[in-house]
Scaffold this active site. Structure first.
Site, PDB file in Angstrom:
ATOM      1  CB  CYS A 255      43.854  90.830  44.118  1.00 42.06           C
ATOM      2  SG  CYS A 255      42.596  90.758  42.832  1.00 42.06           S
TER       3      CYS A 255
ATOM      4  CB  CYS B  94      45.375  85.522  38.140  1.00 45.36           C
ATOM      5  SG  CYS B  94      43.987  85.108  39.243  1.00 45.36           S
TER       6      CYS B  94
HETATM    7  N1  DGL Z   1      43.318  86.556  42.348  1.00 46.16           N
HETATM    8  C1  DGL Z   1      42.969  87.650  41.537  1.00 46.16           C
HETATM    9  C2  DGL Z   1      44.146  88.194  40.741  1.00 46.16           C
HETATM   10  O1  DGL Z   1      45.270  88.042  41.138  1.00 46.16           O
HETATM   11  C3  DGL Z   1      41.747  87.686  40.718  1.00 46.16           C
HETATM   12  C4  DGL Z   1      40.849  86.574  40.456  1.00 46.16           C
HETATM   13  C5  DGL Z   1      39.471  87.102  40.143  1.00 46.16           C
HETATM   14  O2  DGL Z   1      38.777  87.414  41.106  1.00 46.16           O
HETATM   15  O3  DGL Z   1      39.116  87.227  38.971  1.00 46.16           O
HETATM   16  O4  DGL Z   1      43.965  88.817  39.727  1.00 46.16           O
END
Ligand code: DGL
Length: 260
Positions: free
Chosen positions: A75, A185
């Site tokens: 993340c 993301c």
């Molecule tokens: N998948 C997450 C990232 O790589 C974040 C998505 C979210 O929860 O806003 O930033």
């Protein structure tokens, strides 16, 4: 269980980290993995950084109860908001984090780079400093994408909404000579073909997790943590939205991605 045969934890705010997990599981076929998605609290990218830290701690503690030997923060948002604090909090295990691959795109000689990420990732000093550092080498368009991760949380069912939101977000960039797309993301790689199609042209895509498997392998090897058992790899899914439907969605995204 000996430490070295324990699973590797992979954590994200929701389903996005499954895109990273797919890469890791394929590249390290002897390792077992447990994925934790905090889907009940997604998206993280529109929350304050201290909340993202607290939520990350709660999620990581769930993984630690399963005896993980290492953690991948799949993340970008949690990495940018909380990685140093998480490393200090859990000094007993290797912790790796995914970050927007802006440097890779610049190093590859790309000149017009579109970076898509959550509002929190884009606003953090870490990203802002990097973008400032490279501003003489490339034109960098930083695009916060509120709402995109939550729509991807719906999986294939979210496609119509994903497509219309992407049309709005990408409209200002359609005439620009973009040669690289940095997906900052981990949710976004599930829709990378749709984004690339909408932008058109020859675009190299950077996900931020390319190479993470080599770095993870190196960390495990140097700490004598590579798995020695010979049984088949296992991959387990956990979610803070702990329903059979959610876990089935995780498995489906792992097996097939988002289907058009
Ligand atoms: N998948 C997450 C990232 O790589 C974040 C998505 C979210 O929860 O806003 O930033």
């Amino acid at each position: 269980m000996e430490d070295r045969n324990a699973p590797i934890g992979v954590f994200d705010s929701g389903v996005g980290g499954i895109s990273t997990l797919r890469t890791l599981a394929k590249s390290l076929p002897k390792e077992n993995f447990i994925f934790y998605g905090d889907s009940a609290n997604a998206p993280y990218g529109e929350r304050p950084a201290d909340q993202v830290y607290q939520l990350s701690v709660t999620a990581i503690n769930q993984l630690r109860k399963q005896g993980i030997k290492a953690l991948v923060i799949a993340c970008n948002t949690a990495t940018s908001a909380a990685k140093p604090q998480l490393i200090s909090r859990y000094p007993d295990m290797p912790i790796l984090g995914i970050e927007p691959a802006l440097k890779q795109a610049v190093d590859a000689g790309k000149k017009h780079i579109l970076v898509m990420a959550t509002p929190l990732t884009i606003s953090r000093p870490k990203y802002q400093n990097q973008a400032a550092k490279f501003k003489d080498q490339a034109t960098i368009y930083s695009l916060p994408c509120p709402g995109l991760a939550d729509r991807i949380e719906l999986g294939t069912a979210g496609l119509p909404q994903i497509s219309s939101l992407l049309d709005q977000l990408l409209a200002p960039y359609l005439g620009k000579p973009i040669d690289a797309l940095v997906l900052g993301c981990t949710h976004y790689p599930f829709v990378k073909d749709i984004i690339a199609e909408k932008l058109g042209g020859q675009i190299e895509i950077y996900t931020g997790y390319d190479g993470i498997e080599r770095y993870l392998e190196y960390q495990l090897r140097t700490k004598s943590l590579l798995r020695t058992e010979n049984q088949k790899q296992t991959i387990q899914f956990m979610s803070s939205r702990d329903t059979p439907a959610e876990l089935a969605l995780y498995q489906d995204l792992f097996d097939h991605g988002i289907q058009r």
